[in-house]
Design a protein around this motif. Structure first.
Motif, PDB file in Angstrom:
ATOM      1  N   GLU A 193      83.875 -22.466  82.803  1.00 51.74           N
ATOM      2  CA  GLU A 193      85.202 -22.939  82.391  1.00 51.74           C
ATOM      3  C   GLU A 193      86.288 -22.652  83.435  1.00 51.74           C
ATOM      4  O   GLU A 193      87.402 -22.250  83.107  1.00 51.74           O
ATOM      5  CB  GLU A 193      85.595 -22.323  81.038  1.00 51.74           C
ATOM      6  N   LYS A 194      85.903 -22.841  84.705  1.00 53.54           N
ATOM      7  CA  LYS A 194      86.824 -22.688  85.837  1.00 53.54           C
ATOM      8  C   LYS A 194      87.376 -21.269  85.989  1.00 53.54           C
ATOM      9  O   LYS A 194      88.395 -21.052  86.635  1.00 53.54           O
ATOM     10  CB  LYS A 194      87.948 -23.723  85.767  1.00 53.54           C
ATOM     11  N   VAL A 195      86.679 -20.280  85.408  1.00 56.02           N
ATOM     12  CA  VAL A 195      87.103 -18.880  85.486  1.00 56.02           C
ATOM     13  C   VAL A 195      86.253 -18.154  86.529  1.00 56.02           C
ATOM     14  O   VAL A 195      85.031 -18.305  86.536  1.00 56.02           O
ATOM     15  CB  VAL A 195      86.957 -18.185  84.112  1.00 56.02           C
ATOM     16  N   ASP A 196      86.835 -17.369  87.366  1.00 54.83           N
ATOM     17  CA  ASP A 196      86.268 -16.509  88.407  1.00 54.83           C
ATOM     18  C   ASP A 196      85.472 -17.301  89.445  1.00 54.83           C
ATOM     19  O   ASP A 196      85.566 -18.522  89.524  1.00 54.83           O
ATOM     20  CB  ASP A 196      85.489 -15.333  87.832  1.00 54.83           C
ATOM     21  N   SER A 197      84.683 -16.611  90.254  1.00 52.67           N
ATOM     22  CA  SER A 197      83.989 -17.275  91.366  1.00 52.67           C
ATOM     23  C   SER A 197      82.996 -18.330  90.893  1.00 52.67           C
ATOM     24  O   SER A 197      82.776 -19.328  91.577  1.00 52.67           O
ATOM     25  CB  SER A 197      83.270 -16.246  92.241  1.00 52.67           C
ATOM     26  N   PHE A 198      82.406 -18.145  89.716  1.00 59.28           N
ATOM     27  CA  PHE A 198      81.475 -19.139  89.188  1.00 59.28           C
ATOM     28  C   PHE A 198      82.236 -20.382  88.746  1.00 59.28           C
ATOM     29  O   PHE A 198      81.851 -21.503  89.051  1.00 59.28           O
ATOM     30  CB  PHE A 198      80.647 -18.555  88.040  1.00 59.28           C
ATOM     31  N   GLY A 199      83.314 -20.181  88.049  1.00 53.60           N
ATOM     32  CA  GLY A 199      84.126 -21.290  87.583  1.00 53.60           C
ATOM     33  C   GLY A 199      84.829 -22.035  88.700  1.00 53.60           C
ATOM     34  O   GLY A 199      85.142 -23.221  88.571  1.00 53.60           O
ATOM     35  N   GLU A 200      85.070 -21.338  89.806  1.00 54.51           N
ATOM     36  CA  GLU A 200      85.705 -21.966  90.962  1.00 54.51           C
ATOM     37  C   GLU A 200      84.696 -22.657  91.874  1.00 54.51           C
ATOM     38  O   GLU A 200      85.056 -23.176  92.924  1.00 54.51           O
ATOM     39  CB  GLU A 200      86.490 -20.910  91.750  1.00 54.51           C
ATOM     40  N   GLY A 201      83.418 -22.645  91.488  1.00 54.63           N
ATOM     41  CA  GLY A 201      82.390 -23.320  92.265  1.00 54.63           C
ATOM     42  C   GLY A 201      81.981 -22.582  93.527  1.00 54.63           C
ATOM     43  O   GLY A 201      81.441 -23.180  94.456  1.00 54.63           O
ATOM     44  N   LYS A 202      82.205 -21.265  93.560  1.00 55.63           N
ATOM     45  CA  LYS A 202      81.859 -20.471  94.736  1.00 55.63           C
ATOM     46  C   LYS A 202      80.516 -19.771  94.595  1.00 55.63           C
ATOM     47  O   LYS A 202      80.009 -19.196  95.557  1.00 55.63           O
ATOM     48  CB  LYS A 202      82.938 -19.425  94.995  1.00 55.63           C
ATOM     49  N   ALA A 203      79.959 -19.782  93.390  1.00 52.68           N
ATOM     50  CA  ALA A 203      78.701 -19.069  93.158  1.00 52.68           C
ATOM     51  C   ALA A 203      77.941 -19.709  92.000  1.00 52.68           C
ATOM     52  O   ALA A 203      78.504 -20.464  91.206  1.00 52.68           O
ATOM     53  CB  ALA A 203      78.978 -17.593  92.855  1.00 52.68           C
ATOM     54  N   ILE A 204      76.659 -19.375  91.944  1.00 54.40           N
ATOM     55  CA  ILE A 204      75.769 -19.822  90.874  1.00 54.40           C
ATOM     56  C   ILE A 204      75.071 -18.586  90.320  1.00 54.40           C
ATOM     57  O   ILE A 204      74.752 -17.656  91.069  1.00 54.40           O
ATOM     58  CB  ILE A 204      74.755 -20.876  91.387  1.00 54.40           C
ATOM     59  N   LYS A 205      74.856 -18.569  89.010  1.00 48.91           N
ATOM     60  CA  LYS A 205      74.211 -17.429  88.363  1.00 48.91           C
ATOM     61  C   LYS A 205      73.182 -17.942  87.370  1.00 48.91           C
ATOM     62  O   LYS A 205      73.366 -19.004  86.771  1.00 48.91           O
ATOM     63  CB  LYS A 205      75.245 -16.595  87.611  1.00 48.91           C
ATOM     64  N   ALA A 206      72.121 -17.163  87.202  1.00 47.05           N
ATOM     65  CA  ALA A 206      71.119 -17.490  86.179  1.00 47.05           C
ATOM     66  C   ALA A 206      70.699 -16.226  85.460  1.00 47.05           C
ATOM     67  O   ALA A 206      70.603 -15.149  86.058  1.00 47.05           O
ATOM     68  CB  ALA A 206      69.899 -18.156  86.805  1.00 47.05           C
ATOM     69  N   TYR A 207      70.471 -16.380  84.160  1.00 42.23           N
ATOM     70  CA  TYR A 207      69.918 -15.325  83.310  1.00 42.23           C
ATOM     71  C   TYR A 207      68.587 -15.827  82.788  1.00 42.23           C
ATOM     72  O   TYR A 207      68.426 -17.013  82.507  1.00 42.23           O
ATOM     73  CB  TYR A 207      70.821 -15.058  82.098  1.00 42.23           C
ATOM     74  N   ALA A 208      67.640 -14.901  82.630  1.00 40.12           N
ATOM     75  CA  ALA A 208      66.341 -15.279  82.053  1.00 40.12           C
ATOM     76  C   ALA A 208      65.822 -14.128  81.209  1.00 40.12           C
ATOM     77  O   ALA A 208      65.983 -12.958  81.564  1.00 40.12           O
ATOM     78  CB  ALA A 208      65.339 -15.605  83.148  1.00 40.12           C
ATOM     79  N   VAL A 209      65.218 -14.475  80.099  1.00 41.67           N
ATOM     80  CA  VAL A 209      64.478 -13.507  79.287  1.00 41.67           C
ATOM     81  C   VAL A 209      63.078 -14.075  79.081  1.00 41.67           C
ATOM     82  O   VAL A 209      62.872 -15.294  79.116  1.00 41.67           O
ATOM     83  CB  VAL A 209      65.140 -13.211  77.925  1.00 41.67           C
ATOM     84  N   CYS A 210      62.129 -13.161  78.904  1.00 42.37           N
ATOM     85  CA  CYS A 210      60.754 -13.622  78.680  1.00 42.37           C
ATOM     86  C   CYS A 210      60.068 -12.690  77.690  1.00 42.37           C
ATOM     87  O   CYS A 210      60.536 -11.580  77.442  1.00 42.37           O
ATOM     88  CB  CYS A 210      59.975 -13.672  79.984  1.00 42.37           C
ATOM     89  N   LEU A 211      58.980 -13.176  77.172  1.00 40.15           N
ATOM     90  CA  LEU A 211      58.143 -12.409  76.276  1.00 40.15           C
ATOM     91  C   LEU A 211      56.738 -12.400  76.865  1.00 40.15           C
ATOM     92  O   LEU A 211      56.192 -13.455  77.202  1.00 40.15           O
ATOM     93  CB  LEU A 211      58.139 -13.052  74.886  1.00 40.15           C
ATOM     94  N   LEU A 212      56.182 -11.187  77.014  1.00 43.04           N
ATOM     95  CA  LEU A 212      54.812 -11.023  77.501  1.00 43.04           C
ATOM     96  C   LEU A 212      53.974 -10.382  76.415  1.00 43.04           C
ATOM     97  O   LEU A 212      54.481  -9.616  75.595  1.00 43.04           O
ATOM     98  CB  LEU A 212      54.755 -10.076  78.715  1.00 43.04           C
ATOM     99  N   GLU A 213      52.688 -10.684  76.473  1.00 40.56           N
ATOM    100  CA  GLU A 213      51.736 -10.043  75.561  1.00 40.56           C
ATOM    101  C   GLU A 213      50.623  -9.442  76.392  1.00 40.56           C
ATOM    102  O   GLU A 213      50.111 -10.068  77.326  1.00 40.56           O
ATOM    103  CB  GLU A 213      51.165 -11.077  74.585  1.00 40.56           C
ATOM    104  N   LYS A 214      50.243  -8.205  76.059  1.00 43.35           N
ATOM    105  CA  LYS A 214      49.095  -7.570  76.710  1.00 43.35           C
ATOM    106  C   LYS A 214      47.838  -8.219  76.171  1.00 43.35           C
ATOM    107  O   LYS A 214      47.675  -8.393  74.967  1.00 43.35           O
ATOM    108  CB  LYS A 214      49.107  -6.061  76.393  1.00 43.35           C
ATOM    109  N   LYS A 215      46.951  -8.629  77.074  1.00 47.64           N
ATOM    110  CA  LYS A 215      45.712  -9.288  76.658  1.00 47.64           C
ATOM    111  C   LYS A 215      44.749  -8.279  76.061  1.00 47.64           C
ATOM    112  O   LYS A 215      44.733  -7.123  76.403  1.00 47.64           O
ATOM    113  CB  LYS A 215      45.049  -9.982  77.842  1.00 47.64           C
TER     114      LYS A 215
END
Length: 159
Positions: free
Chosen positions: A137-159
């Protein structure tokens, strides 16, 4: 049943004259991400989430940004190696959920293709790979188009 959750985040500065890779795809754009590898912020966040869930440290531990052999490397290669690392530790990925923060270009038209690329590498069905895109929403460096960010979550199962 041994189930583990992992969380990953990555940020890259954006600059003119560079390619923009997100989710294993080259996205048409006037700006691209700066990094030692191809700077695919989404794949890097996924790598950290998966490695973290398996208690295998982080992407920088396995693929140092000071090692010349990783200079300009396709992040899909790194993700493939991360999958190998968790499989050797007897884990199976169940699903991932990701969010990319970028003002422009719009990523939504590319998400189905990203899901296809990533699901093949992660050995998951496409519906187990959730990717969302939002702006800052045009806020901070991400909003100004100066940076890109990604978040990820995952689920693993022990075999």
């Amino acid at each position: 049943m041994n189930i583990r959750i992992g969380f990953g985040v990555d940020v890259h500065r954006l600059e003119h004259g560079l390619d923009l890779f997100v989710g294993g795809m080259k996205i048409p754009s006037e700006i691209g991400a700066l990094g030692h590898s191809d700077a695919d912020v989404l794949i890097h966040a996924i790598c950290d989430a998966v490695l973290g869930a398996a208690n295998k440290r982080d992407i920088g531990y396995h693929f140092s940004d000071t090692d010349p052999k990783f200079k300009g490397i396709d992040s899909k290669i790194l993700l493939t190696e991360v999958v190998n690392i968790i499989e050797k530790a007897n884990y199976k990925l169940i699903n991932i959920d990701c969010t990319v923060i970028l003002e422009k270009p719009k990523l939504n038209p590319h998400i189905p293709d990203m899901q296809k690329v990533l699901s093949e590498i992660l050995k998951l069905e496409q519906d187990a790979v959730s990717i969302k895109a939002t702006t800052h929403e045009k806020v901070d460096s991400f909003g100004e188009g100066k940076a890109i960010k990604a978040y990820a979550v995952c689920l693993l199962e022990k075999k």
